[in-house]
Write a protein that holds these residues in place. Structure first.
Motif, PDB file in Angstrom:
ATOM      1  N   ASP A   1       3.103  23.940  -4.172  1.00  0.00           N
ATOM      2  CA  ASP A   1       3.648  22.738  -4.802  1.00  0.00           C
ATOM      3  C   ASP A   1       4.246  21.852  -3.717  1.00  0.00           C
ATOM      4  O   ASP A   1       4.057  22.113  -2.536  1.00  0.00           O
ATOM      5  CB  ASP A   1       4.703  23.134  -5.856  1.00  0.00           C
ATOM      6  CG  ASP A   1       5.769  24.037  -5.258  1.00  0.00           C
ATOM      7  OD1 ASP A   1       6.202  23.783  -4.108  1.00  0.00           O
ATOM      8  OD2 ASP A   1       6.172  25.018  -5.914  1.00  0.00           O
ATOM      9  N   ARG A   2       4.964  20.786  -4.135  1.00  0.00           N
ATOM     10  CA  ARG A   2       5.490  19.850  -3.143  1.00  0.00           C
ATOM     11  C   ARG A   2       6.992  20.047  -2.881  1.00  0.00           C
ATOM     12  O   ARG A   2       7.652  19.154  -2.366  1.00  0.00           O
ATOM     13  CB  ARG A   2       5.250  18.416  -3.606  1.00  0.00           C
ATOM     14  CG  ARG A   2       3.799  18.071  -3.866  1.00  0.00           C
ATOM     15  CD  ARG A   2       3.548  16.591  -3.614  1.00  0.00           C
ATOM     16  NE  ARG A   2       2.426  16.041  -4.349  1.00  0.00           N
ATOM     17  CZ  ARG A   2       1.139  16.311  -4.101  1.00  0.00           C
ATOM     18  NH1 ARG A   2       0.807  17.162  -3.154  1.00  0.00           N
ATOM     19  NH2 ARG A   2       0.198  15.735  -4.823  1.00  0.00           N
ATOM     20  N   LYS A   3       7.507  21.218  -3.290  1.00  0.00           N
ATOM     21  CA  LYS A   3       8.960  21.385  -3.236  1.00  0.00           C
ATOM     22  C   LYS A   3       9.540  21.501  -1.831  1.00  0.00           C
ATOM     23  O   LYS A   3      10.751  21.443  -1.666  1.00  0.00           O
ATOM     24  CB  LYS A   3       9.358  22.620  -4.052  1.00  0.00           C
ATOM     25  CG  LYS A   3       9.203  22.384  -5.554  1.00  0.00           C
ATOM     26  CD  LYS A   3       9.614  23.591  -6.360  1.00  0.00           C
ATOM     27  CE  LYS A   3       9.282  23.356  -7.820  1.00  0.00           C
ATOM     28  NZ  LYS A   3       9.247  24.586  -8.581  1.00  0.00           N
TER      29      LYS A   3
ATOM     30  N   THR B   1       0.838  -1.209   0.000  1.00  0.00           N
ATOM     31  CA  THR B   1       0.000   0.000   0.000  1.00  0.00           C
ATOM     32  C   THR B   1       0.863   1.246   0.000  1.00  0.00           C
ATOM     33  O   THR B   1       1.860   1.329   0.718  1.00  0.00           O
ATOM     34  CB  THR B   1      -0.933   0.026   1.236  1.00  0.00           C
ATOM     35  OG1 THR B   1      -0.141  -0.089   2.426  1.00  0.00           O
ATOM     36  CG2 THR B   1      -1.939  -1.099   1.185  1.00  0.00           C
ATOM     37  N   ASP B   2       0.475   2.197  -0.826  1.00  0.00           N
ATOM     38  CA  ASP B   2       1.108   3.514  -0.813  1.00  0.00           C
ATOM     39  C   ASP B   2       0.559   4.245   0.415  1.00  0.00           C
ATOM     40  O   ASP B   2      -0.639   4.249   0.660  1.00  0.00           O
ATOM     41  CB  ASP B   2       0.739   4.277  -2.085  1.00  0.00           C
ATOM     42  CG  ASP B   2       1.401   5.638  -2.159  1.00  0.00           C
ATOM     43  OD1 ASP B   2       2.530   5.710  -2.680  1.00  0.00           O
ATOM     44  OD2 ASP B   2       0.786   6.636  -1.716  1.00  0.00           O
ATOM     45  N   LEU B   3       1.469   4.829   1.188  1.00  0.00           N
ATOM     46  CA  LEU B   3       1.041   5.508   2.413  1.00  0.00           C
ATOM     47  C   LEU B   3       1.315   6.995   2.262  1.00  0.00           C
ATOM     48  O   LEU B   3       2.469   7.432   2.307  1.00  0.00           O
ATOM     49  CB  LEU B   3       1.842   4.944   3.596  1.00  0.00           C
ATOM     50  CG  LEU B   3       1.351   5.348   4.966  1.00  0.00           C
ATOM     51  CD1 LEU B   3       0.135   4.517   5.361  1.00  0.00           C
ATOM     52  CD2 LEU B   3       2.444   5.175   6.011  1.00  0.00           C
TER      53      LEU B   3
ATOM     54  N   ASN C   1       8.871   3.665 -12.103  1.00  0.00           N
ATOM     55  CA  ASN C   1       8.733   4.101 -13.497  1.00  0.00           C
ATOM     56  C   ASN C   1       7.356   4.802 -13.573  1.00  0.00           C
ATOM     57  O   ASN C   1       6.342   4.164 -13.768  1.00  0.00           O
ATOM     58  CB  ASN C   1       8.791   2.824 -14.354  1.00  0.00           C
ATOM     59  CG  ASN C   1       8.633   3.037 -15.836  1.00  0.00           C
ATOM     60  OD1 ASN C   1       8.019   2.211 -16.506  1.00  0.00           O
ATOM     61  ND2 ASN C   1       9.177   4.080 -16.380  1.00  0.00           N
ATOM     62  N   VAL C   2       7.366   6.142 -13.386  1.00  0.00           N
ATOM     63  CA  VAL C   2       6.124   6.831 -13.019  1.00  0.00           C
ATOM     64  C   VAL C   2       5.185   7.112 -14.194  1.00  0.00           C
ATOM     65  O   VAL C   2       5.515   6.876 -15.363  1.00  0.00           O
ATOM     66  CB  VAL C   2       6.420   8.152 -12.269  1.00  0.00           C
ATOM     67  CG1 VAL C   2       7.207   7.884 -11.002  1.00  0.00           C
ATOM     68  CG2 VAL C   2       7.146   9.144 -13.172  1.00  0.00           C
ATOM     69  N   SER C   3       4.043   7.699 -13.828  1.00  0.00           N
ATOM     70  CA  SER C   3       2.956   7.919 -14.787  1.00  0.00           C
ATOM     71  C   SER C   3       3.383   8.703 -16.024  1.00  0.00           C
ATOM     72  O   SER C   3       3.007   8.357 -17.141  1.00  0.00           O
ATOM     73  CB  SER C   3       1.800   8.640 -14.091  1.00  0.00           C
ATOM     74  OG  SER C   3       2.254   9.848 -13.501  1.00  0.00           O
TER      75      SER C   3
HETATM   76  C1  PBG Z   1       2.035  10.282  -3.524  1.00  0.00           C
HETATM   77  C2  PBG Z   1       2.446   9.619  -4.777  1.00  0.00           C
HETATM   78  C3  PBG Z   1       2.608  10.195  -6.037  1.00  0.00           C
HETATM   79  C4  PBG Z   1       2.988   9.162  -6.904  1.00  0.00           C
HETATM   80  C5  PBG Z   1       3.042   8.001  -6.152  1.00  0.00           C
HETATM   81  N1  PBG Z   1       2.722   8.301  -4.841  1.00  0.00           N
HETATM   82  C6  PBG Z   1       2.346  11.548  -6.523  1.00  0.00           C
HETATM   83  C7  PBG Z   1       2.949  12.745  -5.978  1.00  0.00           C
HETATM   84  O1  PBG Z   1       3.881  12.732  -5.189  1.00  0.00           O
HETATM   85  O2  PBG Z   1       2.439  13.797  -6.363  1.00  0.00           O
HETATM   86  C8  PBG Z   1       3.271   9.322  -8.366  1.00  0.00           C
HETATM   87  C9  PBG Z   1       3.228   8.084  -9.173  1.00  0.00           C
HETATM   88  C10 PBG Z   1       3.267   8.302 -10.634  1.00  0.00           C
HETATM   89  O3  PBG Z   1       3.410   9.426 -11.147  1.00  0.00           O
HETATM   90  O4  PBG Z   1       3.137   7.293 -11.333  1.00  0.00           O
HETATM   91  N2  PBG Z   1       0.982   9.619  -2.912  1.00  0.00           N
END
Ligand code: PBG
Length: 326
Positions: free
Chosen positions: A215-217, A116-118, A271-273
């Motif tokens: 943002d998340r910086k 699970t992603d937390l 390997n993100v979105s």
């Molecule tokens: C945060 C989280 C993110 C991703 C996975 N877990 C997004 C973020 O930090 O904004 C990104 C995954 C992806 O881009 O495939 N819960």
């Protein structure tokens, strides 16, 4: 020295090339993400991630069964909750989407490793990864909430928990809290070096988690920094992380390699979105060969040092492997 040494000799047939291949990608290296949403019978394709769906608990469970039949033995769960508030309290509801999905998948496929992603960004109304005060993410106030969420996941039967918020002290806090609550056996896969990346764009569509302001910086890392990435990983190793992750993958292969060489820890790469969407978009236009680009990308992530790859291509790769085409 040439002409005695001719490296092309070993490239002359596919048998030889297979024999001397240094990096081998396996379906068992891969973790497939799933996006679980409220409702029943839902299978809504995510527009910026063709082939990926928002699934309700029932359809996500069917997907997990299909994955398992194809050889994929691990999924990573994300949720869109029933409701959002300013602290993300639906994240620790014992009957929330994630606990339901864990139980349903474990019941249907007990051997499936459910990770699970937390995090809180999917659960907060403002889309930031925890408790906010005066526009700032409050680190130490968020940690106990993360633990509440982790305990709900563990109680529902999660096999591994992957904290993705990049708050300081997360791993130590969770490890201690899980151990105290009889979950010493649940491993933590830390998003240890997670960069403030523009490659997360399609994911934020998928789970509606783009921050409402700012943002998340201040919590995710500057993509320019590799020494800082190593410090992040070092702290997480000291705090008890079982697996350390680098994210994203393709623009950060040097970071993956440095992390692996330095710590010799089981290392994951996400390997993100955006990395997925780019390949899909170019392939749709006929500009790239999707299959070959996918294989080359995943193999390169592994060659850089990743033992585990979280990828939206997991199912496509498993199908190719099953058909003997990869
Ligand atoms: C945060 C989280 C993110 C991703 C996975 N877990 C997004 C973020 O930090 O904004 C990104 C995954 C992806 O881009 O495939 N819960």
């Amino acid at each position: 020295m040439y002409p005695q040494t001719r490296l092309r000799r070993l490239r002359s047939s596919s048998v030889l090339r297979d024999m001397v291949r240094e990096t081998r990608l396996e379906v068992s290296d891969l973790i497939a993400p799933l996006f679980v949403v409220p409702g029943q019978g839902v299978a809504r394709e995510i527009s910026s991630m063709p082939g990926q769906f928002n699934l309700s608990v029932d359809t996500a469970t069917e997907k997990a069964v299909t994955f398992f039949e194809k050889g994929i033995r691990s999924v990573l769960l994300f949720a869109i909750p029933e409701f959002k508030d300013d602290i993300g309290s639906s994240a620790w509801h014992p009957k929330g989407i994630i606990p339901q999905a864990i139980q349903s998948i474990k019941k249907a496929v007990p051997e499936m490793m459910v990770v699970t992603d937390l995090c809180f960004c999917e659960y907060t109304s403002h889309g930031h990864c925890g408790v906010m005060h005066d526009g700032k993410l409050c680190n130490d106030e968020t940690l106990p909430n993360l633990l509440k969420q982790a305990l709900v996941h563990a109680e529902a039967g999660a096999d591994m928990i992957a904290p993705s918020g990049m708050l300081d002290g997360t791993i130590g806090f969770l490890r201690h809290g899980l151990d105290e609550n009889n979950f010493a056996h649940v491993p933590l896969m830390s998003y240890a070096a997670k960069f403030a990346s523009s490659f997360y764009g399609p994911f934020r569509d998928a789970v509606q988690s783009a921050p409402e302001y700012g943002d998340r910086k201040t919590y995710q890392m500057d993509p320019a920094n590799i020494r800082e990435a190593l410090r992040e990983v070092e702290l997480d190793v000291q705090e008890g992380a079982d697996i350390v992750m680098v994210k994203p993958a393709l623009a950060f292969l040097d970071v993956i390699k440095a992390v692996k060489d330095t710590f010799q820890m089981p290392t994951a790469a996400y390997n993100v979105s955006g990395e997925y969407a780019m390949v899909k978009a170019a392939a749709k236009l006929g500009w790239l060969d999707e299959k070959r680009v996918m294989l080359e990308s995943l193999t390169s992530i592994k060659r850089a040092g990743a033992d585990i790859i979280i990828t939206y291509f997991a199912e496509a790769f498993a199908e190719l492997r099953k058909r003997g085409e990869a």
